[in-house]
Motif scaffolding. Structure first.
Motif: not given
Length: 251
Positions: A64, A67-68, A71, A96, A99-100, A102-103, A106-107
């Motif tokens: 996590e 991940k942040e 981003l 997990y 989904q990460t 895909q995020q 998207e971002e």
């Protein structure tokens, strides 16, 4: 030749990567004259990416905190127009990870995605049985799904394996060659992603630059395998070949 160009330009490649392959990636980038940096803490990644030529996001040992940070770095790179390459390691192995990815898609605007067939299936939502970080098994049209992803996210998609496939949604090419010993050394795919990131920064024709990188990587695998039958030596031979190609070009 692309590796020689990289050596002349000496780009700083910001690798947000996994701890299994960080050393191999760093040495591989150094071998072609690039400068690697492996910063991944949220307190510094935005500042670090401002001085980089390219950003690699590799989720091999995803957590996590990282991940942040990814981003933050990816969005900052987008603002600055710095190309971002995604290596969605084992994207289909867990919910997990999927989904990460895909995020991220998207971002963050990615310039290129370098994946194996199982990771492509995960991104494309095709039924597939991924085996950890290995590609796994299932049925998928690499050409069709890779082209769809390239068009959807306006990026170059590279699918590597026994044969490699590259597409920007309009153009496409298969790349053959290589040696199976590449699958017996951890991080060879991750290293390729780092090399692709450096290659993307080296000129104004990224599709051609990445295609040449894939071809050279297949050839250097053959050359490295011909010089040794031991896996430990093979890894060193890969680095030696990268260094030689960046200085001398193809024979």
């Amino acid at each position: 030749m692309i590796f020689q160009t990289i050596r002349k330009q000496n780009p700083l490649i910001h690798c947000m990567t996994n701890y299994v392959v960080a050393n191999f990636q760093a040495n591989g980038l150094l071998a072609i004259g690039a400068s690697p940096v492996m910063a991944d803490d949220g307190h510094e990644v935005e500042e670090m990416v401002t001085i980089a030529s390219g950003l690699l996001i590799n989720i091999g040992t995803l957590n996590e905190r990282m991940k942040e940070s990814m981003l933050l770095a990816g969005k900052k790179a987008n603002v600055l127009g710095i190309p971002v390459v995604l290596d969605p390691v084992a994207a289909g192995a867990t919910t997990y990870r999927k989904q990460t990815v895909q995020q991220f898609l998207e971002e963050i605007k990615f310039a290129a995605i370098r994946c194996n067939i199982g990771e492509l299936a995960a991104i494309a939502n095709v039924d597939w049985q991924q085996k950890g970080v290995d590609s796994g098994s299932g049925s998928i049209s690499i050409e069709l799904e890779a082209q769809k992803i390239a068009q959807l996210y306006n990026c170059i998609v590279i699918v590597t394996g026994e044969k490699d496939f590259i597409t920007d949604g309009k153009h496409q090419q298969w790349v053959t060659g290589g040696n199976s010993q590449m699958t017996e050394v951890t991080g060879t795919g991750c290293l390729l992603s780092a090399l692709c990131c450096a290659s993307f920064t080296a000129g104004a024709q990224p599709f051609d630059q990445l295609l040449e990188t894939l071809s050279l990587y297949k050839k250097l695998a053959e050359k490295a395998a011909s010089s040794t039958r031991f896996i430990g030596d093979f890894q060193i031979a890969v680095l030696n070949e990268l260094h030689r190609l960046s200085k001398e070009g193809e024979e």
